[in-house]
Design a protein around this motif. Structure first.
Motif, mmCIF file in Angstrom:
data_model
loop_
_atom_site.group_PDB
_atom_site.id
_atom_site.type_symbol
_atom_site.label_atom_id
_atom_site.label_comp_id
_atom_site.label_asym_id
_atom_site.label_seq_id
_atom_site.Cartn_x
_atom_site.Cartn_y
_atom_site.Cartn_z
ATOM 1 N N ALA A 124 1.903 9.538 -5.867
ATOM 2 C CA ALA A 124 2.551 10.840 -5.705
ATOM 3 C C ALA A 124 3.445 11.145 -6.910
ATOM 4 O O ALA A 124 3.481 12.286 -7.385
ATOM 5 C CB ALA A 124 3.375 10.859 -4.413
ATOM 6 N N VAL A 125 4.170 10.146 -7.392
ATOM 7 C CA VAL A 125 5.009 10.338 -8.576
ATOM 8 C C VAL A 125 4.168 10.749 -9.772
ATOM 9 O O VAL A 125 4.517 11.680 -10.513
ATOM 10 C CB VAL A 125 5.803 9.047 -8.882
ATOM 11 C CG1 VAL A 125 6.480 9.150 -10.253
ATOM 12 C CG2 VAL A 125 6.846 8.781 -7.802
ATOM 13 N N LYS A 126 3.041 10.070 -9.983
ATOM 14 C CA LYS A 126 2.171 10.391 -11.121
ATOM 15 C C LYS A 126 1.618 11.806 -11.022
ATOM 16 O O LYS A 126 1.556 12.535 -12.019
ATOM 17 C CB LYS A 126 1.021 9.386 -11.198
ATOM 18 C CG LYS A 126 1.424 8.002 -11.674
ATOM 19 C CD LYS A 126 0.226 7.069 -11.739
ATOM 20 C CE LYS A 126 0.638 5.678 -12.214
ATOM 21 N NZ LYS A 126 -0.519 4.756 -12.250
ATOM 22 N N TYR A 127 1.226 12.209 -9.811
ATOM 23 C CA TYR A 127 0.663 13.559 -9.657
ATOM 24 C C TYR A 127 1.748 14.612 -9.838
ATOM 25 O O TYR A 127 1.506 15.668 -10.439
ATOM 26 C CB TYR A 127 -0.018 13.720 -8.304
ATOM 27 C CG TYR A 127 -0.784 15.022 -8.206
ATOM 28 C CD1 TYR A 127 -1.955 15.217 -8.936
ATOM 29 C CD2 TYR A 127 -0.318 16.069 -7.423
ATOM 30 C CE1 TYR A 127 -2.657 16.411 -8.883
ATOM 31 C CE2 TYR A 127 -1.007 17.274 -7.360
ATOM 32 C CZ TYR A 127 -2.172 17.432 -8.093
ATOM 33 O OH TYR A 127 -2.851 18.635 -8.048
ATOM 34 N N HIS A 186 0.832 -1.207 0.000
ATOM 35 C CA HIS A 186 0.000 0.000 0.000
ATOM 36 C C HIS A 186 0.868 1.259 0.000
ATOM 37 O O HIS A 186 0.574 2.231 -0.702
ATOM 38 C CB HIS A 186 -0.924 0.006 1.221
ATOM 39 C CG HIS A 186 -1.874 -1.147 1.258
ATOM 40 N ND1 HIS A 186 -2.546 -1.531 2.406
ATOM 41 C CD2 HIS A 186 -2.277 -2.021 0.288
ATOM 42 C CE1 HIS A 186 -3.303 -2.577 2.141
ATOM 43 N NE2 HIS A 186 -3.159 -2.892 0.868
ATOM 44 N N MET A 187 1.940 1.244 0.798
ATOM 45 C CA MET A 187 2.826 2.402 0.864
ATOM 46 C C MET A 187 3.512 2.628 -0.480
ATOM 47 O O MET A 187 3.621 3.774 -0.948
ATOM 48 C CB MET A 187 3.862 2.220 1.978
ATOM 49 C CG MET A 187 4.797 3.415 2.153
ATOM 50 S SD MET A 187 5.712 3.415 3.721
ATOM 51 C CE MET A 187 6.663 1.903 3.568
ATOM 52 N N ALA A 188 3.964 1.557 -1.122
ATOM 53 C CA ALA A 188 4.601 1.689 -2.429
ATOM 54 C C ALA A 188 3.634 2.269 -3.453
ATOM 55 O O ALA A 188 4.001 3.157 -4.243
ATOM 56 C CB ALA A 188 5.110 0.322 -2.895
ATOM 57 N N ASN A 189 2.403 1.790 -3.449
ATOM 58 C CA ASN A 189 1.415 2.306 -4.399
ATOM 59 C C ASN A 189 1.051 3.758 -4.102
ATOM 60 O O ASN A 189 0.775 4.540 -5.021
ATOM 61 C CB ASN A 189 0.172 1.424 -4.399
ATOM 62 C CG ASN A 189 0.421 0.081 -5.082
ATOM 63 O OD1 ASN A 189 1.327 -0.040 -5.904
ATOM 64 N ND2 ASN A 189 -0.366 -0.916 -4.740
ATOM 65 N N PHE A 190 1.094 4.123 -2.834
ATOM 66 C CA PHE A 190 0.865 5.512 -2.443
ATOM 67 C C PHE A 190 1.954 6.402 -3.032
ATOM 68 O O PHE A 190 1.686 7.473 -3.588
ATOM 69 C CB PHE A 190 0.862 5.602 -0.912
ATOM 70 C CG PHE A 190 0.488 6.948 -0.355
ATOM 71 C CD1 PHE A 190 -0.834 7.277 -0.122
ATOM 72 C CD2 PHE A 190 1.466 7.886 -0.035
ATOM 73 C CE1 PHE A 190 -1.182 8.508 0.411
ATOM 74 C CE2 PHE A 190 1.133 9.121 0.491
ATOM 75 C CZ PHE A 190 -0.201 9.426 0.717
#
Length: 433
Positions: free
Chosen positions: A213-216, A205-209
């Motif tokens: 953030a990278v995408k935004y 979950h933390m990695a996907n979070f």
């Protein structure tokens, strides 16, 4: 009205006075911003910043006692105090802040965002007037009760969503203010008991979070370096970002290493049982050292004391690593440090920063002499000379096989014992301090 006129009328201008005596603390004895060393100015090598949460929000309160530091910029309503803090903070080259340091949290996300917009409008105006810039921004995802079980690792997706909304706004603010870096510190990303924790799920979950953030960041065109700050414990019993190697392994496992570097805080490193310089060196070795939270702790205590760094040995080792990797831009040396709760005079805040800046300037000059003399680097190179030719060179290139190693030993016999000369290295190192 300037900050000097409003809050610091009795504070003199801090100048460079290399001939100053021990009692003259209102000057730099070693830090000369424009002095050029190995092709860069001291200002460029060191890139000092002052942190909001300790220097301007700190009250001296701890778990055993009430506030002792009563600052003039913390008076009035929460929003009045927030705007006073902004004015007080402008006077240093760089500054760093959590979103909730900059503006008070409202009763809703929308109100919190409006508060942040209003105060950062003032911050942007002052940045344009003074030339002061943001070294990095971060979001406080650990203080509010909603985050008591973590933010991006929370077992409740609703909390993760709130954290994501808060980070989204933080990234918008970072772009608005031209922040050069954005830090993630997982204050409650960990666990107290393994019995109620699904470690694998929380890490994913933390990695996907982070990937969100990278995408935004890419979507809004934010040009800054993402940083993760390791810490082994406090407030969690075990935190997932335990130390530099734990974070690097996490980033590589989830394919995030191209998007993140590390913000190393030496006080956190010593909490993990390492030496002061350990995580600085390890992160740099992997090309992952992005910034440093310049502080220290008391080695005889088991918690994070966030003291100002005054030990010249430590600053020399840090600056040696930074020089060897060619600098730390766009990161810097952020004084994530607080005056002791017993140091109640406003003057103490200035003396602390002056002393710490001088300590790092001395460390920089020591490290430059060490590198330019070439004695210690040459001794290290000599220690590994067997890897410069023959079988050793094949090992370095990755072309050697176990059969090659066996054949070499059969041909040459038992290796000779060679001294590591630790005491020699330590004695020479001390000559530069």
């Amino acid at each position: 009205m300037s900050a000097q006129e409003e809050f610091f009328k009795h504070i003199p201008k801090i100048s460079y006075k290399p001939s100053a005596g021990p009692a003259d603390l209102w000057c730099f004895k070693h830090y000369s911003a424009e002095e050029v060393l190995m092709g860069k100015s001291m200002e460029d090598w060191l890139r000092f910043s002052v942190c909001y949460w300790h220097s301007f929000c700190g009250t001296g309160a701890d778990t055993f006692g009430f506030p002792t530091l009563h600052r003039p910029w913390n008076e009035g309503t929460p929003m009045e105090a927030a705007k006073k803090r902004v004015r007080a903070a402008f006077g240093v080259k760089y500054y760093t802040f959590h979103d909730r340091d900059m503006a008070p949290e409202g009763s809703t996300l929308e109100e919190s965002n409006r508060n942040l917009d209003e105060v950062t409008d003032l911050a942007l105006q002052l940045q344009n007037q003074t030339g002061v810039n943001v070294l990095w921004v971060t979001c406080n995802l650990f203080t509010h009760p909603r985050y008591m079980n973590g933010a991006s690792t929370n077992p409740d997706c609703h909390v993760l969503a709130y954290a994501g909304a808060q980070v989204k706004k933080g990234l918008d603010v970072a772009k608005k203010l031209g922040a050069q870096n954005f830090v993630f510190w997982g204050g409650r990303e960990g666990f107290h008991s393994i019995l109620n924790t699904d470690v694998g799920a929380e890490l994913k979950h933390m990695a996907n979070f982070f990937k969100m953030a990278v995408k935004y960041k890419e979507k809004i065109g934010l040009n800054c370096q993402f940083l993760i700050e390791p810490k082994p414990k406090e407030p969690c019993k075990h935190q997932y970002d335990y130390d530099a190697m734990s974070v690097i392994a996490f980033l590589k496992h989830y394919g995030l290493e191209e998007h993140f570097k590390l913000n190393i805080e030496p006080n956190h490193t010593t909490l993990a049982g390492h030496s002061y310089e350990h995580d600085i060196v390890m992160a740099s070795s992997f090309g992952m050292l992005g910034s440093v939270d310049a502080n220290t702790g008391s080695a005889d205590l088991g918690w994070d004391t966030d003291q100002f760094p005054m030990d010249i040995r430590n600053t020399t080792l840090v600056m040696k690593t930074i020089i060897e990797q060619g600098g730390i831009q766009p990161g810097g040396l952020n004084f994530d440090a607080k005056v002791r709760r017993e140091s109640t005079n406003l003057e103490d805040l200035f003396i602390a920063h002056i002393g710490a800046m001088d300590a790092f300037a001395r460390g920089l000059k020591n490290a430059v002499c060490m590198i330019q003399d070439g004695l210690l680097p040459g001794m290290v190179k000599e220690r590994y000379t067997s890897y410069s030719h023959g079988l050793g060179h094949k090992v370095v290139l990755g072309s050697a096989t176990l059969e090659d190693l066996e054949a070499y030993v059969k041909e040459t016999g038992e290796p000779k014992i060679t001294s590591g000369k630790q005491e020699t290295f330590e004695s020479i190192f001390n000559r530069y301090l």
